[in-house]
Design a protein around this motif. Structure first.
Motif, mmCIF file in Angstrom:
data_model
loop_
_atom_site.group_PDB
_atom_site.id
_atom_site.type_symbol
_atom_site.label_atom_id
_atom_site.label_comp_id
_atom_site.label_asym_id
_atom_site.label_seq_id
_atom_site.Cartn_x
_atom_site.Cartn_y
_atom_site.Cartn_z
ATOM 1 N N SER A 154 11.379 2.573 4.088
ATOM 2 C CA SER A 154 12.164 1.703 5.226
ATOM 3 C C SER A 154 12.720 2.599 6.322
ATOM 4 O O SER A 154 13.025 2.116 7.238
ATOM 5 C CB SER A 154 13.200 0.825 4.587
ATOM 6 N N GLN A 155 12.781 3.891 5.991
ATOM 7 C CA GLN A 155 13.369 4.815 7.024
ATOM 8 C C GLN A 155 12.460 4.952 8.110
ATOM 9 O O GLN A 155 11.233 5.290 8.000
ATOM 10 C CB GLN A 155 13.323 6.192 6.424
ATOM 11 N N GLY A 156 12.889 4.779 9.599
ATOM 12 C CA GLY A 156 12.260 4.743 10.438
ATOM 13 C C GLY A 156 11.130 3.386 10.800
ATOM 14 O O GLY A 156 10.494 3.440 11.971
ATOM 15 N N ARG A 180 0.769 -1.347 0.144
ATOM 16 C CA ARG A 180 -0.112 0.006 -0.191
ATOM 17 C C ARG A 180 0.714 1.448 0.053
ATOM 18 O O ARG A 180 0.519 2.248 -0.657
ATOM 19 C CB ARG A 180 -0.986 -0.115 1.133
ATOM 20 N N GLY A 181 1.866 1.264 0.896
ATOM 21 C CA GLY A 181 2.564 2.429 0.975
ATOM 22 C C GLY A 181 3.637 2.586 -0.291
ATOM 23 O O GLY A 181 3.964 3.536 -1.140
ATOM 24 N N LEU A 231 14.138 -4.758 2.283
ATOM 25 C CA LEU A 231 13.871 -3.601 1.277
ATOM 26 C C LEU A 231 15.407 -2.923 0.843
ATOM 27 O O LEU A 231 15.510 -2.516 -0.306
ATOM 28 C CB LEU A 231 12.985 -2.574 2.022
ATOM 29 N N THR A 232 16.285 -2.997 1.768
ATOM 30 C CA THR A 232 17.654 -2.404 1.461
ATOM 31 C C THR A 232 18.311 -3.266 0.382
ATOM 32 O O THR A 232 18.692 -2.548 -0.416
ATOM 33 C CB THR A 232 18.541 -2.324 2.756
ATOM 34 N N HIS A 233 18.135 -4.479 0.581
ATOM 35 C CA HIS A 233 18.659 -5.326 -0.417
ATOM 36 C C HIS A 233 18.035 -5.296 -1.688
ATOM 37 O O HIS A 233 18.629 -5.290 -2.798
ATOM 38 C CB HIS A 233 18.864 -6.850 -0.109
ATOM 39 N N VAL A 234 16.634 -5.131 -1.858
ATOM 40 C CA VAL A 234 15.922 -4.833 -2.949
ATOM 41 C C VAL A 234 16.422 -3.667 -3.668
ATOM 42 O O VAL A 234 16.646 -3.519 -4.971
ATOM 43 C CB VAL A 234 14.500 -5.041 -2.770
ATOM 44 N N ARG A 235 16.559 -2.772 -2.836
ATOM 45 C CA ARG A 235 16.979 -1.348 -3.390
ATOM 46 C C ARG A 235 18.307 -1.215 -3.879
ATOM 47 O O ARG A 235 18.497 -0.744 -5.138
ATOM 48 C CB ARG A 235 16.856 -0.032 -2.465
ATOM 49 N N GLU A 236 19.396 -2.163 -3.294
ATOM 50 C CA GLU A 236 20.602 -2.046 -3.890
ATOM 51 C C GLU A 236 20.610 -2.868 -5.082
ATOM 52 O O GLU A 236 21.292 -2.465 -5.897
ATOM 53 C CB GLU A 236 21.522 -2.795 -2.706
ATOM 54 N N LYS A 242 12.945 -4.579 11.702
ATOM 55 C CA LYS A 242 14.345 -4.554 11.203
ATOM 56 C C LYS A 242 14.449 -5.572 10.072
ATOM 57 O O LYS A 242 15.163 -5.438 9.038
ATOM 58 C CB LYS A 242 15.507 -4.883 12.111
ATOM 59 N N ALA A 243 13.580 -6.912 9.917
ATOM 60 C CA ALA A 243 13.691 -7.677 8.883
ATOM 61 C C ALA A 243 13.097 -7.035 7.646
ATOM 62 O O ALA A 243 13.786 -7.234 6.443
ATOM 63 C CB ALA A 243 12.835 -9.030 9.260
ATOM 64 N N ILE A 244 12.189 -6.278 7.558
ATOM 65 C CA ILE A 244 11.646 -5.576 6.399
ATOM 66 C C ILE A 244 12.612 -4.565 5.840
ATOM 67 O O ILE A 244 12.745 -4.664 4.794
ATOM 68 C CB ILE A 244 10.326 -5.110 6.459
ATOM 69 N N VAL A 245 13.407 -3.826 6.820
ATOM 70 C CA VAL A 245 14.329 -2.801 6.606
ATOM 71 C C VAL A 245 15.457 -3.562 5.897
ATOM 72 O O VAL A 245 15.743 -3.018 4.716
ATOM 73 C CB VAL A 245 14.735 -2.130 7.636
ATOM 74 N N ASP A 246 15.721 -4.691 6.304
ATOM 75 C CA ASP A 246 17.166 -5.225 5.629
ATOM 76 C C ASP A 246 16.792 -6.002 4.101
ATOM 77 O O ASP A 246 17.170 -5.494 3.252
ATOM 78 C CB ASP A 246 17.626 -6.423 6.536
#
Length: 386
Positions: free
Chosen positions: A72-74, A52-53, A84-89, A78-82
């Motif tokens: 992912s900011q804030g 949705r976001g 999404l970080t890998h996806v973005r990279e 942490k699992a979702i943040v990690d």
């Protein structure tokens, strides 16, 4: 400490991890490598919020990499943040969006297929919004089903435990008290004591059997399908509920994929993943193969090789003849969603009535087994005292 881990090659899904146990020798490392640990997918609630976001940001003309960064900011998870970080990279290195999501191992193939469809059609924001809507609908019905089954199950377990305690702990004390004053039980009192004796002797075996059956059902999808199939053949309401849920799930998935540019055969195969571990899974894949390679019409493939309702094949035939397949799939998904809601309400009412009957029966059994002997033997106890 010796440890071993596997590293995913570029473009592959790191869905499996292996870690050797502490102080493990060569054999221990080999055993660890042969026992991969599957990565757990994100929950439907987490995925609804995520898609949705992302969908809202992409609709506002924010590029995918930046949308992933902002979301992912804030974020406290942490699992979702990690992930999404890998996806973005991966996206920044030129990898396709769906491949970047697949590499995390946190999303099902059905979701990956729809992301690929949206990306290929240039409608990724629409794909994310459609995913959020579909997952929200699945989550809604999943909560309703759990509420209709788990809560009554807990109530029955608690009352069953109270019955066992009364028969094992309380009734023997009543029987001992009556024997102490020389009162001989008869009629309902004798029957009550016999039930208590039987319960004392058999309750460990009965409880152990029930627990064993529950664990077997929980761990074996084959056993679940056998039991569910048997119950569905005997209880029409449950059959209607399950069939509506399954057909709504894969039809809505086919609609989402096909409307976003995925060819029909692939849409059917991907949608089969949404009903994995059910008879529909192999049926849908067979129908897709026959449709793609044998040249038979889609409605004929569904009629001959699947167990879908006649209404489904009829509307698919209309869609093929009038070139309105997307509209017919949308109509079918909405129709089955409405049917599912109606069947769910009826099922919840039926389960509530059954639980009420069982609860009253167990409460009556506890009362009769515990207090009825005292009431019936009271006069004899008074006469013995005199």
């Amino acid at each position: 400490m010796t440890s071993a881990t596997t590293t995913a090659a570029p473009g592959k899904t790191p869905a499996l991890e292996t870690v050797a146990p502490k102080n493990a020798g060569p054999k221990g490392i080999l055993a660890a490598l042969n026992k991969p640990k599957k990565v757990r997918e994100f929950s439907k609630k987490e995925q609804v919020d995520l898609f949705r976001g992302l969908g809202s940001m992409l609709r506002a003309q924010i590029n995918t990499a930046d949308a992933l960064k902002y979301y992912s900011q804030g974020l406290p998870n942490k699992a979702i943040v990690d992930a999404l970080t890998h996806v973005r990279e991966d996206i920044n290195t030129g990898m396709n969006v769906h491949e970047a999501f697949r590499r995390t191992g946190k999303f099902s193939e059905t979701i990956i297929g729809l992301i690929q469809a949206g990306s290929d059609a240039g409608q990724l924001h629409h794909a994310f919004q459609s995913l959020a809507t579909r997952l929200k609908s699945e989550l809604h019905f999943s909560k309703q089903l759990k509420k209709a089954t788990i809560t009554p199950g807990v109530i029955i377990c608690v009352l069953s435990g109270a019955f066992i305690v009364s028969q094992v702990k309380i009734v023997p004390q009543v029987e001992s008290m009556l024997n102490g004053v020389g009162a001989k039980p008869d009629g309902m009192t004798a029957i009550s004591f016999k039930v208590s004796h039987f319960t004392q002797a058999m309750w460990p075996f009965i409880v152990g059997t029930v627990v064993g059956i529950a664990l077997t059902i929980f761990n074996s999808s084959h056993v679940r399908n056998l039991i569910l199939g048997f119950v569905m053949s005997k209880w029409r309401l449950l059959r209607l509920l399950i069939m509506s849920m399954r057909q709504m799930t894969f039809i809505s998935t086919i609609r989402l994929l096909h409307s976003n540019g995925i060819n029909l055969a692939k849409s059917i195969r991907v949608s089969a993943n949404s009903v994995r571990n059910t008879p529909f899974y192999n049926e849908l894949r067979t129908a897709a193969d026959k449709y793609e390679h044998s040249g038979v019409p889609l409605s004929t493939a569904f009629a001959k090789y699947t167990s879908v309702d006649a209404q489904v094949t009829h509307m698919l035939a209309i869609g093929e003849k009038s070139a309105s397949l997307d509209a017919q799939l949308e109509m079918l998904s909405e129709m089955y969603e409405e049917d599912l809601q109606n069947h769910m309400n009826t099922f919840s009412a039926a389960i509530s009535f059954i639980v009420l009957i069982i609860a009253v029966s167990l409460i009556a059994a506890v009362f009769i087994g515990t207090f009825l002997p005292i009431f019936l033997m009271g006069p004899k106890m008074m006469q013995s005292g005199i």
